[in-house]
Motif scaffolding. Structure first.
Motif, PDB file in Angstrom:
ATOM      1  N   ILE A  32      45.744  55.700  44.529  1.00  0.00           N
ATOM      2  CA  ILE A  32      46.963  55.131  45.404  1.00  0.00           C
ATOM      3  C   ILE A  32      46.692  53.505  45.084  1.00  0.00           C
ATOM      4  O   ILE A  32      47.949  53.152  44.960  1.00  0.00           O
ATOM      5  N   ILE A  33      45.712  53.076  45.008  1.00  0.00           N
ATOM      6  CA  ILE A  33      45.893  51.508  45.082  1.00  0.00           C
ATOM      7  C   ILE A  33      46.108  51.058  43.601  1.00  0.00           C
ATOM      8  O   ILE A  33      46.762  50.154  43.483  1.00  0.00           O
ATOM      9  N   THR A  34      45.433  51.924  42.553  1.00  0.00           N
ATOM     10  CA  THR A  34      45.872  51.511  41.275  1.00  0.00           C
ATOM     11  C   THR A  34      47.317  51.811  40.904  1.00  0.00           C
ATOM     12  O   THR A  34      48.032  50.927  40.366  1.00  0.00           O
ATOM     13  N   SER A  35      48.159  52.670  41.532  1.00  0.00           N
ATOM     14  CA  SER A  35      49.366  52.698  41.386  1.00  0.00           C
ATOM     15  C   SER A  35      50.162  51.744  42.245  1.00  0.00           C
ATOM     16  O   SER A  35      51.131  50.994  41.762  1.00  0.00           O
ATOM     17  N   ALA A  83      40.780  42.667  20.402  1.00  0.00           N
ATOM     18  CA  ALA A  83      41.439  41.644  21.537  1.00  0.00           C
ATOM     19  C   ALA A  83      40.728  41.890  23.115  1.00  0.00           C
ATOM     20  O   ALA A  83      40.324  42.999  23.120  1.00  0.00           O
ATOM     21  N   ILE A  84      40.860  40.747  23.639  1.00  0.00           N
ATOM     22  CA  ILE A  84      40.444  40.656  24.893  1.00  0.00           C
ATOM     23  C   ILE A  84      41.468  40.936  25.763  1.00  0.00           C
ATOM     24  O   ILE A  84      42.552  40.151  25.787  1.00  0.00           O
ATOM     25  N   LYS A  85      41.488  41.935  26.696  1.00  0.00           N
ATOM     26  CA  LYS A  85      42.871  42.448  27.338  1.00  0.00           C
ATOM     27  C   LYS A  85      42.417  42.057  28.722  1.00  0.00           C
ATOM     28  O   LYS A  85      42.122  42.639  29.727  1.00  0.00           O
ATOM     29  N   TYR A  86      42.745  40.562  28.927  1.00  0.00           N
ATOM     30  CA  TYR A  86      42.534  40.049  30.107  1.00  0.00           C
ATOM     31  C   TYR A  86      43.674  40.475  31.245  1.00  0.00           C
ATOM     32  O   TYR A  86      43.602  40.325  32.505  1.00  0.00           O
ATOM     33  N   GLY A  87      44.875  40.930  30.715  1.00  0.00           N
ATOM     34  CA  GLY A  87      45.859  41.402  31.868  1.00  0.00           C
ATOM     35  C   GLY A  87      45.514  42.596  32.576  1.00  0.00           C
ATOM     36  O   GLY A  87      45.445  42.792  33.664  1.00  0.00           O
ATOM     37  N   ALA A  88      44.869  43.500  31.763  1.00  0.00           N
ATOM     38  CA  ALA A  88      44.482  44.845  32.217  1.00  0.00           C
ATOM     39  C   ALA A  88      43.201  44.573  33.583  1.00  0.00           C
ATOM     40  O   ALA A  88      42.944  45.182  34.440  1.00  0.00           O
ATOM     41  N   PHE A  89      42.429  43.324  32.938  1.00  0.00           N
ATOM     42  CA  PHE A  89      41.268  43.009  33.853  1.00  0.00           C
ATOM     43  C   PHE A  89      41.899  42.237  35.234  1.00  0.00           C
ATOM     44  O   PHE A  89      41.375  42.600  36.197  1.00  0.00           O
ATOM     45  N   VAL A  90      42.916  41.653  35.279  1.00  0.00           N
ATOM     46  CA  VAL A  90      43.467  40.912  36.405  1.00  0.00           C
ATOM     47  C   VAL A  90      44.097  42.100  37.235  1.00  0.00           C
ATOM     48  O   VAL A  90      43.593  42.168  38.392  1.00  0.00           O
ATOM     49  N   ASN A  91      44.788  43.235  36.573  1.00  0.00           N
ATOM     50  CA  ASN A  91      45.141  44.454  37.288  1.00  0.00           C
ATOM     51  C   ASN A  91      43.791  44.937  37.979  1.00  0.00           C
ATOM     52  O   ASN A  91      43.710  45.388  39.132  1.00  0.00           O
ATOM     53  N   THR A  92      42.982  45.269  37.451  1.00  0.00           N
ATOM     54  CA  THR A  92      41.529  45.736  38.027  1.00  0.00           C
ATOM     55  C   THR A  92      40.970  45.140  39.042  1.00  0.00           C
ATOM     56  O   THR A  92      40.627  45.638  39.953  1.00  0.00           O
ATOM     57  N   VAL A  93      40.824  43.641  39.041  1.00  0.00           N
ATOM     58  CA  VAL A  93      40.437  42.850  39.851  1.00  0.00           C
ATOM     59  C   VAL A  93      41.142  42.672  41.104  1.00  0.00           C
ATOM     60  O   VAL A  93      40.706  42.901  42.447  1.00  0.00           O
ATOM     61  N   LEU A  94      42.531  43.071  40.869  1.00  0.00           N
ATOM     62  CA  LEU A  94      43.561  43.273  42.150  1.00  0.00           C
ATOM     63  C   LEU A  94      43.231  44.411  42.765  1.00  0.00           C
ATOM     64  O   LEU A  94      43.086  44.488  44.076  1.00  0.00           O
ATOM     65  N   ASP A  95      43.110  45.570  41.885  1.00  0.00           N
ATOM     66  CA  ASP A  95      42.774  46.955  42.657  1.00  0.00           C
ATOM     67  C   ASP A  95      41.236  46.805  43.587  1.00  0.00           C
ATOM     68  O   ASP A  95      41.408  47.209  44.620  1.00  0.00           O
ATOM     69  N   PHE A  96      40.417  46.008  42.717  1.00  0.00           N
ATOM     70  CA  PHE A  96      39.228  45.961  43.732  1.00  0.00           C
ATOM     71  C   PHE A  96      39.537  45.119  44.992  1.00  0.00           C
ATOM     72  O   PHE A  96      38.916  45.501  45.856  1.00  0.00           O
ATOM     73  N   LEU A  97      40.176  43.845  44.954  1.00  0.00           N
ATOM     74  CA  LEU A  97      40.314  43.342  45.907  1.00  0.00           C
ATOM     75  C   LEU A  97      41.040  43.894  47.167  1.00  0.00           C
ATOM     76  O   LEU A  97      40.395  43.906  48.390  1.00  0.00           O
ATOM     77  N   ILE A  98      41.912  44.838  46.716  1.00  0.00           N
ATOM     78  CA  ILE A  98      42.910  45.435  47.647  1.00  0.00           C
ATOM     79  C   ILE A  98      41.785  46.706  48.245  1.00  0.00           C
ATOM     80  O   ILE A  98      41.840  46.475  49.612  1.00  0.00           O
ATOM     81  N   VAL A  99      41.221  47.201  47.600  1.00  0.00           N
ATOM     82  CA  VAL A  99      40.291  48.173  48.035  1.00  0.00           C
ATOM     83  C   VAL A  99      39.079  47.488  49.025  1.00  0.00           C
ATOM     84  O   VAL A  99      38.962  48.051  50.176  1.00  0.00           O
ATOM     85  N   ALA A 100      38.579  46.488  48.496  1.00  0.00           N
ATOM     86  CA  ALA A 100      37.662  45.789  49.337  1.00  0.00           C
ATOM     87  C   ALA A 100      38.175  45.189  50.723  1.00  0.00           C
ATOM     88  O   ALA A 100      37.450  45.457  51.649  1.00  0.00           O
ATOM     89  N   PHE A 101      39.478  44.911  50.622  1.00  0.00           N
ATOM     90  CA  PHE A 101      39.867  44.217  51.767  1.00  0.00           C
ATOM     91  C   PHE A 101      40.240  45.336  52.833  1.00  0.00           C
ATOM     92  O   PHE A 101      40.028  45.255  54.021  1.00  0.00           O
ATOM     93  N   SER A 102      40.563  46.456  52.101  1.00  0.00           N
ATOM     94  CA  SER A 102      41.020  47.801  53.157  1.00  0.00           C
ATOM     95  C   SER A 102      39.764  48.255  53.853  1.00  0.00           C
ATOM     96  O   SER A 102      39.875  48.640  55.071  1.00  0.00           O
TER      97      SER A 102
END
Length: 146
Positions: A32-35, A83-102
């Motif tokens: 759900i958070i990833t979506s 390639a270094i896919k830093y955009g996907a990394f940013v999305n994953t970090v945001l996922d983590f931050l939202i889960v951690a905050f929840s």
């Protein structure tokens, strides 16, 4: 058979079942958070930053190439892009931050409830029964007579 019985006893404990339920619900919550991040949060942020799709942001180290064919014969094989896919990394970090905050909010609410339970005054001792009151009066009368 002792190990099998011991395993069955372990697997049937309440804590193991609670943990299994938590893992399953946590996995669903993660989806759900990833979506939420990919489909709700990142599109407006990308729009504000000039129609940027974060999942496609990358730094290409080595360009890829398609295979060169001569009929059925491969002249040079395909080479994958590096390639270094830093955009996907940013999305994953945001996922983590939202889960951690929840999780932080859930733990904070749980601790607040526990603190209220601990701070609640202990219940008043029950009033003495009629027999105890009567015996106390008799004792006091007997003390006065002495």
């Amino acid at each position: 058979m002792g190990v099998l019985k011991e395993f069955k006893s372990f697997a049937m404990k309440g804590n193991v079942l609670d943990l299994a339920v938590a893992v399953i619900i946590g996995g669903a919550f993660g989806k759900i958070i990833t979506s939420f991040v990919n489909d709700v949060l990142m599109p407006p942020i990308g729009l504000l930053l000039g129609n940027t799709d974060f999942s496609n942001l990358r730094v290409v180290i080595k360009e890829g190439s398609e295979a060169v064919m001569n009929g059925e014969q491969i002249v040079s094989p395909a080479v994958a892009e590096v390639a270094i896919k830093y955009g996907a990394f940013v999305n994953t970090v945001l996922d983590f931050l939202i889960v951690a905050f929840s999780i932080f909010l859930v733990v904070k609410a749980f601790n607040k409830m526990k603190k209220k339970e601990a701070a609640a005054p202990p219940p008043a001792p029950p009033a003495p029964s009629k027999e105890e009151v009567l015996l106390t009066e008799i004792r006091d009368i007997l003390k006065e007579k002495k």
